[in-house]
Design a protein around this motif. Structure first.
Motif, PDB file in Angstrom:
ATOM      1  N   ALA A 239     -19.556  -9.674  16.609  1.00 37.64           N
ATOM      2  CA  ALA A 239     -19.978  -9.853  18.221  1.00 37.64           C
ATOM      3  C   ALA A 239     -21.220  -8.965  18.436  1.00 37.64           C
ATOM      4  CB  ALA A 239     -18.930  -9.429  19.272  1.00 37.64           C
ATOM      5  N   LYS A 240     -22.010  -9.188  19.681  1.00 37.06           N
ATOM      6  CA  LYS A 240     -23.134  -8.346  19.658  1.00 37.06           C
ATOM      7  C   LYS A 240     -23.016  -6.777  19.984  1.00 37.06           C
ATOM      8  CE  LYS A 240     -27.250  -7.939  23.057  1.00 37.06           C
ATOM      9  NZ  LYS A 240     -27.479  -8.367  24.175  1.00 37.06           N
ATOM     10  N   ASP A 241     -23.311  -6.210  19.126  1.00 37.18           N
ATOM     11  CA  ASP A 241     -23.327  -4.730  19.001  1.00 37.18           C
ATOM     12  C   ASP A 241     -22.130  -4.021  18.406  1.00 37.18           C
ATOM     13  OD1 ASP A 241     -26.026  -4.323  19.679  1.00 37.18           O
ATOM     14  OD2 ASP A 241     -25.441  -4.210  21.943  1.00 37.18           O
ATOM     15  N   VAL A 242     -21.283  -5.114  17.825  1.00 36.35           N
ATOM     16  CA  VAL A 242     -19.825  -4.647  17.398  1.00 36.35           C
ATOM     17  C   VAL A 242     -19.648  -5.091  15.892  1.00 36.35           C
ATOM     18  CG1 VAL A 242     -17.573  -5.093  17.590  1.00 36.35           C
ATOM     19  CG2 VAL A 242     -18.857  -5.194  19.567  1.00 36.35           C
ATOM     20  N   ASN A 243     -19.580  -4.100  15.225  1.00 36.42           N
ATOM     21  CA  ASN A 243     -19.411  -4.195  13.673  1.00 36.42           C
ATOM     22  C   ASN A 243     -17.990  -3.878  13.239  1.00 36.42           C
ATOM     23  OD1 ASN A 243     -19.741  -2.733  10.900  1.00 36.42           O
ATOM     24  ND2 ASN A 243     -21.098  -4.436  11.027  1.00 36.42           N
ATOM     25  N   LEU A 244     -17.603  -4.791  12.206  1.00 38.29           N
ATOM     26  CA  LEU A 244     -16.338  -4.478  11.592  1.00 38.29           C
ATOM     27  C   LEU A 244     -16.523  -4.402  10.082  1.00 38.29           C
ATOM     28  CD1 LEU A 244     -13.136  -4.491  11.424  1.00 38.29           C
ATOM     29  CD2 LEU A 244     -13.041  -6.940  10.976  1.00 38.29           C
ATOM     30  N   LYS A 245     -16.288  -3.227   9.391  1.00 36.37           N
ATOM     31  CA  LYS A 245     -16.446  -3.409   7.942  1.00 36.37           C
ATOM     32  C   LYS A 245     -14.874  -2.844   7.265  1.00 36.37           C
ATOM     33  CE  LYS A 245     -19.485  -0.391   8.047  1.00 36.37           C
ATOM     34  NZ  LYS A 245     -20.592   0.442   7.648  1.00 36.37           N
ATOM     35  N   PHE A 246     -14.405  -3.390   6.223  1.00 36.66           N
ATOM     36  CA  PHE A 246     -13.487  -2.958   5.422  1.00 36.66           C
ATOM     37  C   PHE A 246     -13.644  -3.085   3.985  1.00 36.66           C
ATOM     38  CE2 PHE A 246     -11.837  -7.423   6.011  1.00 36.66           C
ATOM     39  CZ  PHE A 246     -11.422  -7.399   4.726  1.00 36.66           C
ATOM     40  N   ARG A 247     -12.768  -2.334   3.285  1.00 32.44           N
ATOM     41  CA  ARG A 247     -12.887  -2.327   1.781  1.00 32.44           C
ATOM     42  C   ARG A 247     -11.296  -2.258   1.387  1.00 32.44           C
ATOM     43  NH1 ARG A 247     -13.169   0.884  -2.825  1.00 32.44           N
ATOM     44  NH2 ARG A 247     -14.638   0.164  -4.475  1.00 32.44           N
ATOM     45  N   TYR A 248     -11.008  -3.092   0.618  1.00 35.30           N
ATOM     46  CA  TYR A 248      -9.698  -3.219   0.186  1.00 35.30           C
ATOM     47  C   TYR A 248      -9.890  -2.961  -1.620  1.00 35.30           C
ATOM     48  CZ  TYR A 248      -5.241  -4.951  -1.994  1.00 35.30           C
ATOM     49  OH  TYR A 248      -4.115  -4.925  -2.666  1.00 35.30           O
ATOM     50  N   LEU A 249      -8.831  -2.271  -2.006  1.00 43.03           N
ATOM     51  CA  LEU A 249      -8.862  -2.093  -3.331  1.00 43.03           C
ATOM     52  C   LEU A 249      -7.382  -2.195  -3.967  1.00 43.03           C
ATOM     53  CD1 LEU A 249      -9.975  -0.690  -6.241  1.00 43.03           C
ATOM     54  CD2 LEU A 249      -9.295   1.480  -5.421  1.00 43.03           C
ATOM     55  N   MET A 250      -7.308  -2.782  -5.014  1.00 46.78           N
ATOM     56  CA  MET A 250      -5.930  -3.024  -5.612  1.00 46.78           C
ATOM     57  C   MET A 250      -6.205  -2.704  -7.022  1.00 46.78           C
ATOM     58  SD  MET A 250      -3.775  -6.315  -6.417  1.00 46.78           S
ATOM     59  CE  MET A 250      -4.601  -7.005  -7.855  1.00 46.78           C
ATOM     60  N   PHE A 251      -5.238  -1.780  -7.650  1.00 41.49           N
ATOM     61  CA  PHE A 251      -5.539  -1.346  -9.125  1.00 41.49           C
ATOM     62  C   PHE A 251      -4.092  -1.333  -9.785  1.00 41.49           C
ATOM     63  CE2 PHE A 251      -6.254   1.693 -12.432  1.00 41.49           C
ATOM     64  CZ  PHE A 251      -7.381   1.661 -12.745  1.00 41.49           C
ATOM     65  N   SER A 252      -4.069  -2.236 -10.714  1.00 44.53           N
ATOM     66  CA  SER A 252      -2.940  -2.390 -11.658  1.00 44.53           C
ATOM     67  C   SER A 252      -3.199  -1.659 -12.983  1.00 44.53           C
ATOM     68  CB  SER A 252      -2.308  -3.650 -11.719  1.00 44.53           C
ATOM     69  OG  SER A 252      -1.330  -3.985 -12.489  1.00 44.53           O
ATOM     70  N   THR A 253      -2.289  -0.980 -13.537  1.00 42.00           N
ATOM     71  CA  THR A 253      -2.578  -0.399 -14.809  1.00 42.00           C
ATOM     72  C   THR A 253      -2.091  -1.092 -15.929  1.00 42.00           C
ATOM     73  OG1 THR A 253      -0.870   1.290 -14.643  1.00 42.00           O
ATOM     74  CG2 THR A 253      -2.805   1.946 -13.985  1.00 42.00           C
ATOM     75  N   PHE A 254      -2.222  -0.970 -17.185  1.00 37.94           N
ATOM     76  CA  PHE A 254      -1.646  -1.613 -18.352  1.00 37.94           C
ATOM     77  C   PHE A 254      -0.152  -1.010 -18.692  1.00 37.94           C
ATOM     78  CE2 PHE A 254      -5.965  -3.174 -19.581  1.00 37.94           C
ATOM     79  CZ  PHE A 254      -5.593  -4.344 -20.130  1.00 37.94           C
ATOM     80  N   GLN A 255      -0.202   0.372 -18.389  1.00 37.82           N
ATOM     81  CA  GLN A 255       0.852   1.137 -18.597  1.00 37.82           C
ATOM     82  C   GLN A 255       2.135   0.879 -17.575  1.00 37.82           C
ATOM     83  OE1 GLN A 255       0.453   5.609 -18.184  1.00 37.82           O
ATOM     84  NE2 GLN A 255       2.180   6.045 -19.091  1.00 37.82           N
ATOM     85  N   ASP A 256       2.004   0.530 -16.332  1.00 29.70           N
ATOM     86  CA  ASP A 256       2.603   0.395 -15.307  1.00 29.70           C
ATOM     87  C   ASP A 256       2.175  -0.686 -14.361  1.00 29.70           C
ATOM     88  OD1 ASP A 256       5.200   0.039 -13.918  1.00 29.70           O
ATOM     89  OD2 ASP A 256       4.980   2.076 -13.357  1.00 29.70           O
ATOM     90  N   PRO A 257       2.237  -2.065 -14.819  1.00 26.98           N
ATOM     91  CA  PRO A 257       1.524  -2.994 -13.973  1.00 26.98           C
ATOM     92  C   PRO A 257       2.033  -3.577 -12.736  1.00 26.98           C
ATOM     93  CG  PRO A 257       2.814  -4.223 -15.907  1.00 26.98           C
ATOM     94  CD  PRO A 257       2.729  -2.528 -16.211  1.00 26.98           C
ATOM     95  N   LEU A 258       3.487  -3.076 -12.660  1.00 22.83           N
ATOM     96  CA  LEU A 258       4.164  -3.527 -11.396  1.00 22.83           C
ATOM     97  C   LEU A 258       4.169  -2.640 -10.395  1.00 22.83           C
ATOM     98  CD1 LEU A 258       7.402  -5.077 -12.760  1.00 22.83           C
ATOM     99  CD2 LEU A 258       5.302  -6.445 -11.962  1.00 22.83           C
TER     100      LEU A 258
END
Length: 308
Positions: A239-258
């Motif tokens: 909206a005018k003069d209203v900013n939304l930002k987000f950053r989502y991270l998902m990290f799944s390893t070979f050792q324990d993928p679940l």
């Protein structure tokens, strides 16, 4: 809480952001990024720098019947974003930093926000919406963090649970990026590498279950390879003069993928006038190496903002 409880929340947020991204097919001429791209068809350069301070204070007379504790809180932040595009090649650098302290009457100063974030990324365009990318990401904090007990006269009144480079996370990734709109992209990186750093070898005695953020006791670094890493980034004036930002991270390893690590950083900023803004920020983390439960932090502030 198991990661299954986290995924539905994240999926909802991603669906919401994707819906917003596809809802507008026309370029926004008011958006600085789009405006630059409209001026030159192929080569562009765009940057944003902002810094500011937030101050909150409260005081009560000795006979104030409603009760209350005198307090003062101060927070500062500095953010810088730079994007360049030349032909099919583009480069994006994103730096974000925050630090804040609060002091209540009868207590020493304690920090209430502390974050260092840096991301640098190279893209090679494959099509208007798809590109190959390679990036390096760093996340840590400025100062030591403590866990406080209620009894101020005890020996263990406070114990150090974190510090500069304790922990810190360094990630290297190569993959495919999907960008349906200038303000939203999703990065998919199989085989990403992440180093968890704990510079203070004695810190493990105070971490939950002595997990030391996943770094082996006596070591300073632990390296993990990802089966898959997904990053979703949204940054738009909703909206005018209203900013939304987000950053989502998902990290799944070979050792324990679940056992999937999840982190969501969100920030809503509203400008009251040229130099005054209201800021609402929230962080949600699920990482079994830090805690078996979901972690959540939230802050609301009003203060000075200067942007270039």
């Amino acid at each position: 809480m198991h990661t299954r409880t986290v995924i539905p929340v994240v999926v909802f947020l991603l669906i919401f952001s994707l819906s917003a991204a596809f809802a507008q097919n026309k370029a926004e001429f008011a958006n600085a990024i789009n405006a630059g791209r409209l001026k030159t068809a192929k080569d562009t350069a765009w940057h944003k720098i902002e810094f500011g301070a937030n101050l909150n204070q409260g005081s009560f007379s000795s006979n104030w019947t409603g009760g209350g504790v005198n307090s003062v809180a101060l927070g500062v932040f500095f953010n810088a974003l730079n994007e360049k595009k030349k032909g099919k090649n583009s480069w994006r650098n994103d730096f974000q930093s925050q630090y804040g302290i609060v002091r209540n009457k009868g207590q020493e100063s304690r920090k209430n926000v502390d974050r260092i974030f840096f991301d640098t990324k190279y893209n090679r365009e494959l099509s208007p919406k798809w590109s190959f990318f390679a990036n390096i990401n760093f996340l840590s904090q400025f100062a030591a963090g403590y866990e406080y007990s209620a009894a101020t006269d005890t020996v263990a009144f406070k114990k150090k649970v974190s510090g500069l480079f304790s922990p810190a996370y360094l990630t290297e990734a190569i993959g495919i990026e999907y960008r349906p709109a200038p303000y939203f992209f999703v990065d998919l990186a199989p085989g990403a590498l992440r180093q968890t750093i704990v510079a203070d070898r004695d810190l493990y005695v105070n971490t939950p279950d002595q997990k030391n953020y996943g770094v082996p006791i006596g070591k300073r670094v632990r390296t993990e390879a990802a089966l898959i890493q997904l990053v979703a980034n949204f940054d738009k004036d909703i909206a005018k003069d209203v900013n939304l930002k987000f950053r989502y991270l998902m990290f799944s390893t070979f050792q324990d993928p679940l056992e999937i690590d999840n982190r969501l950083d969100a920030q809503l900023t509203a400008k009251i006038n040229k130099y005054v803004n209201v800021n609402l920020g929230a962080i949600m983390v699920y990482d079994k190496d830090q805690s078996t439960k979901i972690q959540f932090a939230q802050a609301l502030s009003i203060g000075f903002l200067f942007a270039l």
